[in-house]
Design a protein around this motif. Structure first.
Motif, PDB file in Angstrom:
ATOM      1  N   MET A 179      10.529   9.043  12.787  1.00 15.23           N
ATOM      2  CA  MET A 179       9.305   8.328  12.415  1.00 15.23           C
ATOM      3  C   MET A 179       9.328   8.002  10.929  1.00 15.23           C
ATOM      4  O   MET A 179       9.737   8.814  10.104  1.00 15.23           O
ATOM      5  CB  MET A 179       8.060   9.179  12.722  1.00 15.23           C
ATOM      6  CG  MET A 179       6.753   8.485  12.392  1.00 15.23           C
ATOM      7  SD  MET A 179       5.281   9.505  12.689  1.00 15.23           S
ATOM      8  CE  MET A 179       5.386  10.631  11.292  1.00 15.23           C
ATOM      9  N   LYS A 180       8.897   6.778  10.575  1.00 12.40           N
ATOM     10  CA  LYS A 180       8.742   6.375   9.188  1.00 12.40           C
ATOM     11  C   LYS A 180       7.257   6.135   8.919  1.00 12.40           C
ATOM     12  O   LYS A 180       6.538   5.627   9.785  1.00 12.40           O
ATOM     13  CB  LYS A 180       9.522   5.095   8.895  1.00 12.40           C
ATOM     14  CG  LYS A 180      11.036   5.244   8.963  1.00 12.40           C
ATOM     15  CD  LYS A 180      11.700   3.930   8.598  1.00 12.40           C
ATOM     16  CE  LYS A 180      13.205   4.039   8.622  1.00 12.40           C
ATOM     17  NZ  LYS A 180      13.851   2.741   8.286  1.00 12.40           N
ATOM     18  N   ARG A 181       6.821   6.479   7.711  1.00  9.26           N
ATOM     19  CA  ARG A 181       5.414   6.328   7.352  1.00  9.26           C
ATOM     20  C   ARG A 181       5.292   5.654   5.993  1.00  9.26           C
ATOM     21  O   ARG A 181       6.012   5.999   5.048  1.00  9.26           O
ATOM     22  CB  ARG A 181       4.719   7.692   7.305  1.00  9.26           C
ATOM     23  CG  ARG A 181       3.262   7.661   6.844  1.00  9.26           C
ATOM     24  CD  ARG A 181       2.679   9.069   6.817  1.00  9.26           C
ATOM     25  NE  ARG A 181       1.292   9.066   6.398  1.00  9.26           N
ATOM     26  CZ  ARG A 181       0.879   9.199   5.131  1.00  9.26           C
ATOM     27  NH1 ARG A 181       1.782   9.343   4.160  1.00  9.26           N
ATOM     28  NH2 ARG A 181      -0.416   9.206   4.836  1.00  9.26           N
ATOM     29  N   VAL A 182       4.387   4.689   5.908  1.00 12.18           N
ATOM     30  CA  VAL A 182       4.098   4.011   4.652  1.00 12.18           C
ATOM     31  C   VAL A 182       2.589   3.911   4.507  1.00 12.18           C
ATOM     32  O   VAL A 182       1.875   3.634   5.480  1.00 12.18           O
ATOM     33  CB  VAL A 182       4.703   2.582   4.639  1.00 12.18           C
ATOM     34  CG1 VAL A 182       4.184   1.793   3.451  1.00 12.18           C
ATOM     35  CG2 VAL A 182       6.216   2.643   4.596  1.00 12.18           C
ATOM     36  N   VAL A 183       2.082   4.145   3.310  1.00 13.03           N
ATOM     37  CA  VAL A 183       0.686   3.859   2.987  1.00 13.03           C
ATOM     38  C   VAL A 183       0.683   2.702   1.996  1.00 13.03           C
ATOM     39  O   VAL A 183       1.329   2.770   0.946  1.00 13.03           O
ATOM     40  CB  VAL A 183      -0.030   5.082   2.396  1.00 13.03           C
ATOM     41  CG1 VAL A 183      -1.429   4.696   1.922  1.00 13.03           C
ATOM     42  CG2 VAL A 183      -0.111   6.202   3.420  1.00 13.03           C
ATOM     43  N   ALA A 184      -0.022   1.643   2.355  1.00 15.17           N
ATOM     44  CA  ALA A 184      -0.086   0.452   1.510  1.00 15.17           C
ATOM     45  C   ALA A 184      -1.543   0.138   1.192  1.00 15.17           C
ATOM     46  O   ALA A 184      -2.414   0.251   2.056  1.00 15.17           O
ATOM     47  CB  ALA A 184       0.563  -0.738   2.214  1.00 15.17           C
ATOM     48  N   ALA A 185      -1.784  -0.272  -0.042  1.00 14.03           N
ATOM     49  CA  ALA A 185      -3.143  -0.601  -0.479  1.00 14.03           C
ATOM     50  C   ALA A 185      -3.148  -1.939  -1.196  1.00 14.03           C
ATOM     51  O   ALA A 185      -2.156  -2.329  -1.831  1.00 14.03           O
ATOM     52  CB  ALA A 185      -3.692   0.492  -1.392  1.00 14.03           C
ATOM     53  N   PHE A 186      -4.279  -2.637  -1.092  1.00 12.03           N
ATOM     54  CA  PHE A 186      -4.482  -3.889  -1.811  1.00 12.03           C
ATOM     55  C   PHE A 186      -5.873  -3.886  -2.417  1.00 12.03           C
ATOM     56  O   PHE A 186      -6.821  -3.378  -1.813  1.00 12.03           O
ATOM     57  CB  PHE A 186      -4.344  -5.100  -0.870  1.00 12.03           C
ATOM     58  CG  PHE A 186      -3.104  -5.893  -1.132  1.00 12.03           C
ATOM     59  CD1 PHE A 186      -3.128  -6.996  -1.971  1.00 12.03           C
ATOM     60  CD2 PHE A 186      -1.910  -5.517  -0.565  1.00 12.03           C
ATOM     61  CE1 PHE A 186      -1.979  -7.716  -2.231  1.00 12.03           C
ATOM     62  CE2 PHE A 186      -0.754  -6.218  -0.814  1.00 12.03           C
ATOM     63  CZ  PHE A 186      -0.788  -7.332  -1.650  1.00 12.03           C
TER      64      PHE A 186
END
Length: 287
Positions: A1-8
């Motif tokens: 599993m890969k996890r990314v948290v992205a914000a704008f």
């Protein structure tokens, strides 16, 4: 599993919106209030997105058609922006999802490509670039990076209620926009110069010119009192959400250290405001 948290970053409406050479364009006013998403790539296939984020799902489907990704993609919202106000909530969600997807796929995503995908879903704010940018928010014929934002505090005032942006964008305002073309040209020229010089005063003056033109299209009942409050606080001008309920009072960045004084002054001057929040003008682009 890969996890990314992205914000704008969300926006406090626009520093400029209008027609330039007959093309409808805008320059968003990004602030340090974020939409934040978690993206997981797991075994399996398909996309799982919260049902209320149908626009984000559509953008990811378009991205997957361009860049197939092995595995099941799952999106979870960690932090949301208010809707129908002028915070660019849909654009921020879409772009956060697209940049998270790009991280998972291991390929870069230029702001122009991200904006084109977003534009295929709906009219889009100009926050994909790491600074301030001019964008044809309907068709993408104009995409121009302007530069980094000057140092500014933004006192965000919400007049209350919501604006249906989809209905607003369906209106035929071409004749009215054409009548405002000279004012739009003047406002954008001043904004461009202010960003190039890093001059908050020029940016504030440009935003106020754009806000004044805007109320020919959408009523802005608090605009004059917001302008008076800006003057009393030694500020530079007022921007508005051209299809929302927000006003942004553009103030010296040093006032970020006087939050209580600023918000109390605003509450006295604008007692009917639904919300008052002090933010910093931010650069666009992903976090």
């Amino acid at each position: 599993m890969k996890r990314v948290v992205a914000a704008f970053p969300g926006t406090c409406g626009e520093l400029f919106q209008g027609t330039l050479d007959g093309v409808q364009c805008l320059v968003s006013c990004p602030v340090d209030r974020m939409a934040r998403l978690e993206l997981l790539l797991e075994e399996g296939e398909g996309i799982s997105v919260p049902p209320e984020m149908s626009k984000t799902r559509r953008a990811l489907e378009l991205a997957l058609a361009r860049r197939p990704l092995a595995g099941a993609l799952r999106v979870r919202r960690l932090e949301a922006l208010p809707e129908g106000k002028g915070y660019a909530s849909s654009t921020a969600d879409i772009l956060a999802a697209l940049y998270g997807f790009a991280q998972l796929s291991g390929t870069p995503l230029p702001p122009e490509e991200a904006s084109r995908i977003a534009l295929a879903v709906e009219p889009t704010d100009s926050i994909a670039w790491p600074g301030l940018a001019l964008l044809d928010h309907r068709e993408g014929r104009v995409m121009r990076f302007l530069g980094p934002p000057p140092p500014l505090a933004v006192l965000v005032v919400d007049e209350g209620g919501v604006v249906d942006t989809e209905e607003f964008n369906r209106r035929d305002s071409r004749a009215l926009l054409a009548s405002l073309a000279a004012a739009h040209k003047e406002a954008f020229a001043l904004l461009k110069k202010g960003v190039e010089r890093g001059d908050p005063a020029e940016v504030g003056e440009a935003a106020t010119l754009s806000a004044e033109a805007c109320r020919r299209i959408l009523e802005k009942p608090l605009l004059e009192r917001c302008r008076a409050l800006v003057r009393s606080l030694g500020g530079y001008g007022v921007c508005v959400a051209h299809s929302g309920t927000l006003y942004g009072l553009l103030l010296p960045v040093a006032l970020l250290n006087e939050k209580e004084h600023v918000t109390e002054a605003a509450a006295r001057a604008l007692p009917e405001a639904a919300e008052i929040r002090l933010h910093a003008l931010a650069a666009g682009g992903p976090r």
